[in-house]
Design a protein around this motif. Structure first.
Motif, mmCIF file in Angstrom:
data_model
loop_
_atom_site.group_PDB
_atom_site.id
_atom_site.type_symbol
_atom_site.label_atom_id
_atom_site.label_comp_id
_atom_site.label_asym_id
_atom_site.label_seq_id
_atom_site.Cartn_x
_atom_site.Cartn_y
_atom_site.Cartn_z
ATOM 1 N N MET A 1 8.604 -4.514 -7.557
ATOM 2 C CA MET A 1 9.869 -3.820 -7.266
ATOM 3 C C MET A 1 10.918 -4.841 -6.840
ATOM 4 O O MET A 1 10.601 -5.802 -6.133
ATOM 5 C CB MET A 1 9.686 -2.861 -6.077
ATOM 6 N N GLU B 1 1.916 7.446 -15.294
ATOM 7 C CA GLU B 1 2.248 6.136 -15.866
ATOM 8 C C GLU B 1 1.407 5.880 -17.121
ATOM 9 O O GLU B 1 1.920 5.423 -18.144
ATOM 10 C CB GLU B 1 2.008 5.015 -14.844
ATOM 11 N N ARG C 1 11.807 4.060 -2.824
ATOM 12 C CA ARG C 1 10.507 3.491 -3.208
ATOM 13 C C ARG C 1 9.482 3.833 -2.143
ATOM 14 O O ARG C 1 9.405 3.165 -1.100
ATOM 15 C CB ARG C 1 10.628 1.982 -3.400
HETATM 16 C C1 S3P Z 1 6.080 1.148 -7.691
HETATM 17 C C2 S3P Z 1 7.270 0.667 -8.194
HETATM 18 C C3 S3P Z 1 8.399 1.544 -8.535
HETATM 19 C C4 S3P Z 1 7.890 2.950 -8.856
HETATM 20 C C5 S3P Z 1 7.029 3.478 -7.754
HETATM 21 C C6 S3P Z 1 5.805 2.600 -7.488
HETATM 22 C C7 S3P Z 1 4.985 0.181 -7.364
HETATM 23 O O1 S3P Z 1 9.089 1.037 -9.670
HETATM 24 O O2 S3P Z 1 7.160 2.950 -10.054
HETATM 25 O O3 S3P Z 1 7.839 3.583 -6.597
HETATM 26 O O4 S3P Z 1 3.828 0.602 -7.278
HETATM 27 O O5 S3P Z 1 5.299 -1.023 -7.228
HETATM 28 P P1 S3P Z 1 10.039 -0.276 -9.643
HETATM 29 O O6 S3P Z 1 9.152 -1.478 -9.752
HETATM 30 O O7 S3P Z 1 10.889 -0.106 -10.862
HETATM 31 O O8 S3P Z 1 10.814 -0.225 -8.383
#
Ligand code: S3P
Length: 181
Positions: free
Chosen positions: A16, A66, A123
């Motif tokens: 992230m 996912e 997040r």
């Molecule tokens: C996550 C990253 C987030 C999102 C969710 C979980 C993770 O996406 O999929 O909050 O597990 O690192 P981004 O990397 O686009 O912020």
């Protein structure tokens, strides 16, 4: 002999806050590709926000969404996909993306990540008392997966446009120049 790969798409992976979505949109514009974001695809599919999915259905269910999305990506071409930070920690997702995409991992230090995302609230994994500690832990767990990407690119001291140019250079090097229009 070089392994033969299908690079019809580009997948941006990494933690992230490393700039996957911003860079992905720039790369898509530069290559005249379409841009997709797996988090947005999940929100469209479920008609719920990521934070609500985590709160009401749990992380395990989010990871199933996912995987469902990754399977759909297989049908695409000329697409840049920004993937959620945890998506490639499932080796099946990683392998599925590798079938049709050049995998580029964007990389930043935990401190830089905190600076970029610390003030944001969407997040769920970082809504904890000590987010820096959490970022360090998650990065350490995920590093072995991220390091398997085709290209590792630091986005820490580069502007999104500079990172995007590097991505495009790598892509063109591997696939040859685009035909003149
Ligand atoms: C996550 C990253 C987030 C999102 C969710 C979980 C993770 O996406 O999929 O909050 O597990 O690192 P981004 O990397 O686009 O912020």
């Amino acid at each position: 002999m070089r392994e033969s790969r299908d690079y019809r798409n580009i997948a941006l992976v990494g933690f992230m806050g490393t700039g996957k979505s911003t860079v992905g949109q720039l790369v898509a514009g530069m290559l005249h590709f379409r841009f997709l974001d797996t988090d947005e695809m999940i929100e469209d599919l479920t008609q719920r926000r990521i934070s609500d999915i985590f709160a009401n259905e749990g992380e395990a269910q989010f990871r199933k969404y996912e995987t469902q999305i990754v399977q759909h990506l297989n049908t695409l071409e000329k697409t840049v996909v920004s993937t959620g930070g945890g998506l490639v920690t499932d080796p099946a997702n990683f392998a599925a993306l590798k079938e049709h995409s050049l995998l580029i991992c964007l990389w930043c230090s935990p401190e830089a990540i905190l600076k970029r995302v610390g003030h944001q609230t969407h997040r769920p994994l970082l809504q904890v008392e000590n987010p820096l500690e959490r970022i360090r832990e998650l990065l350490a767990q995920r590093e072995p997966f991220y390091k398997q990407a085709d290209v590792l690119l630091s986005s820490e001291f580069r502007t999104p446009r500079e990172v995007a140019s590097h991505v495009v250079q790598h892509y063109r090097f591997l696939t040859g120049p685009a035909p003149l229009e």
